[in-house]
Write a protein that holds these residues in place. Structure first.
Motif, PDB file in Angstrom:
ATOM      1  N   VAL A   1      33.967  47.024  42.906  1.00  0.00           N
ATOM      2  CA  VAL A   1      33.809  46.594  41.518  1.00  0.00           C
ATOM      3  C   VAL A   1      34.652  45.340  41.336  1.00  0.00           C
ATOM      4  N   MET A   2      34.032  44.284  40.825  1.00  0.00           N
ATOM      5  CA  MET A   2      34.767  43.050  40.570  1.00  0.00           C
ATOM      6  C   MET A   2      35.323  43.064  39.147  1.00  0.00           C
ATOM      7  N   HIS A   3      36.605  42.746  39.041  1.00  0.00           N
ATOM      8  CA  HIS A   3      37.252  42.517  37.749  1.00  0.00           C
ATOM      9  C   HIS A   3      37.703  41.065  37.763  1.00  0.00           C
ATOM     10  N   ARG A   4      37.231  40.286  36.798  1.00  0.00           N
ATOM     11  CA  ARG A   4      37.612  38.882  36.716  1.00  0.00           C
ATOM     12  C   ARG A   4      38.462  38.681  35.481  1.00  0.00           C
ATOM     13  N   TYR A   5      39.677  38.189  35.700  1.00  0.00           N
ATOM     14  CA  TYR A   5      40.638  37.962  34.622  1.00  0.00           C
ATOM     15  C   TYR A   5      40.983  36.477  34.540  1.00  0.00           C
TER      16      TYR A   5
ATOM     17  N   LEU B   1      40.487  40.086  30.323  1.00  0.00           N
ATOM     18  CA  LEU B   1      39.354  40.494  31.136  1.00  0.00           C
ATOM     19  C   LEU B   1      38.140  39.669  30.719  1.00  0.00           C
TER      20      LEU B   1
ATOM     21  N   GLN C   1      40.292  37.257  40.585  1.00  0.00           N
ATOM     22  CA  GLN C   1      39.097  38.035  40.852  1.00  0.00           C
ATOM     23  C   GLN C   1      39.465  39.128  41.846  1.00  0.00           C
TER      24      GLN C   1
ATOM     25  N   GLU D   1      35.170  39.477  32.884  1.00  0.00           N
ATOM     26  CA  GLU D   1      33.925  39.997  33.449  1.00  0.00           C
ATOM     27  C   GLU D   1      34.229  41.197  34.339  1.00  0.00           C
ATOM     28  N   THR D   2      33.320  42.127  34.356  1.00  0.00           N
ATOM     29  CA  THR D   2      33.323  43.244  35.295  1.00  0.00           C
ATOM     30  C   THR D   2      31.920  43.331  35.875  1.00  0.00           C
ATOM     31  N   ARG D   3      31.856  43.493  37.178  1.00  0.00           N
ATOM     32  CA  ARG D   3      30.557  43.593  37.828  1.00  0.00           C
ATOM     33  C   ARG D   3      30.616  44.662  38.908  1.00  0.00           C
ATOM     34  N   HIS D   4      29.612  45.502  38.930  1.00  0.00           N
ATOM     35  CA  HIS D   4      29.566  46.615  39.877  1.00  0.00           C
ATOM     36  C   HIS D   4      28.679  46.271  41.067  1.00  0.00           C
TER      37      HIS D   4
END
Length: 183
Positions: free
Chosen positions: A176-180, A166, A140, A168-171
């Motif tokens: 900005v969160m990138h969850r891999y 990838l 994350q 999830e992406t959340r602003h």
């Protein structure tokens, strides 16, 4: 088996702190801080390297009474959460923490095998020792709009690629969160 998450605030150029170890470029907005509180509440165990533990222990058990409710909540969550602190130099830890000076890879394998919940690893050096062994299940990244040009990288140099998906992406207003997840 427990899932292990490596999540960190990171600059656009991939650093978790500047060349002097400062994180003063991070400025989580209220929504992002509440997100972290909620995420932390759901963890079974938090794994800390020495530096991160010392940084956290210096502030979170002593959050001022006049701090925001979100900060006070995280302070209470952090002090109560079971923590494993990996260090060869510390001689004691506090606040529901267990000191581990043995092999981090073997201890994390053991902790993963002893439950079905979620753990997080905090600290770039500790994570760097686990990543090459395939122990991280999810990454994350909370990317802040700043470029430092140097500091501690979120990821170590690797001998082989790690393939991720990838999830999830959340602003948020400040990141900005990138969850891999690993594939």
């Amino acid at each position: 088996m427990r899932k292990l998450i490596y999540g960190f605030g990171v600059t656009l150029d991939g650093y978790i702190n500047d060349r002097d170890g400062n994180i003063d470029w991070t400025d989580p907005d209220e929504e992002l801080h509440q997100f972290h509180n909620d995420r932390y509440r759901d963890l079974d165990i938090s794994l800390h390297g020495r530096r991160l533990y010392e940084l956290m222990a210096d502030y979170w058990p002593h959050v001022p009474e006049d701090a925001s409710p979100i900060l006070r909540e995280f302070g209470a969550l952090w002090t109560a959460k079971p923590k494993f602190v990996f260090s060869r130099t510390l001689t004691e830890v506090q606040w529901n923490s267990t000191l581990v000076s043995a092999n981090a890879v073997e201890e994390v394998r053991r902790l993963k095998s002893e439950g079905d919940g979620v753990m997080e690893v905090g600290g770039a050096n500790l994570a760097a020792s686990l990543i090459p062994h395939g122990l991280i299940d999810e990454y994350q990244m909370f990317v802040s709009p700043v470029v430092l040009g140097g500091g501690t990288p979120m990821f170590p140099l690797l001998d082989k690629r790690i393939h991720l998906r990838l999830a999830e992406t959340r602003h948020f207003n400040t990141a900005v969160m990138h969850r891999y997840v690993t594939v």
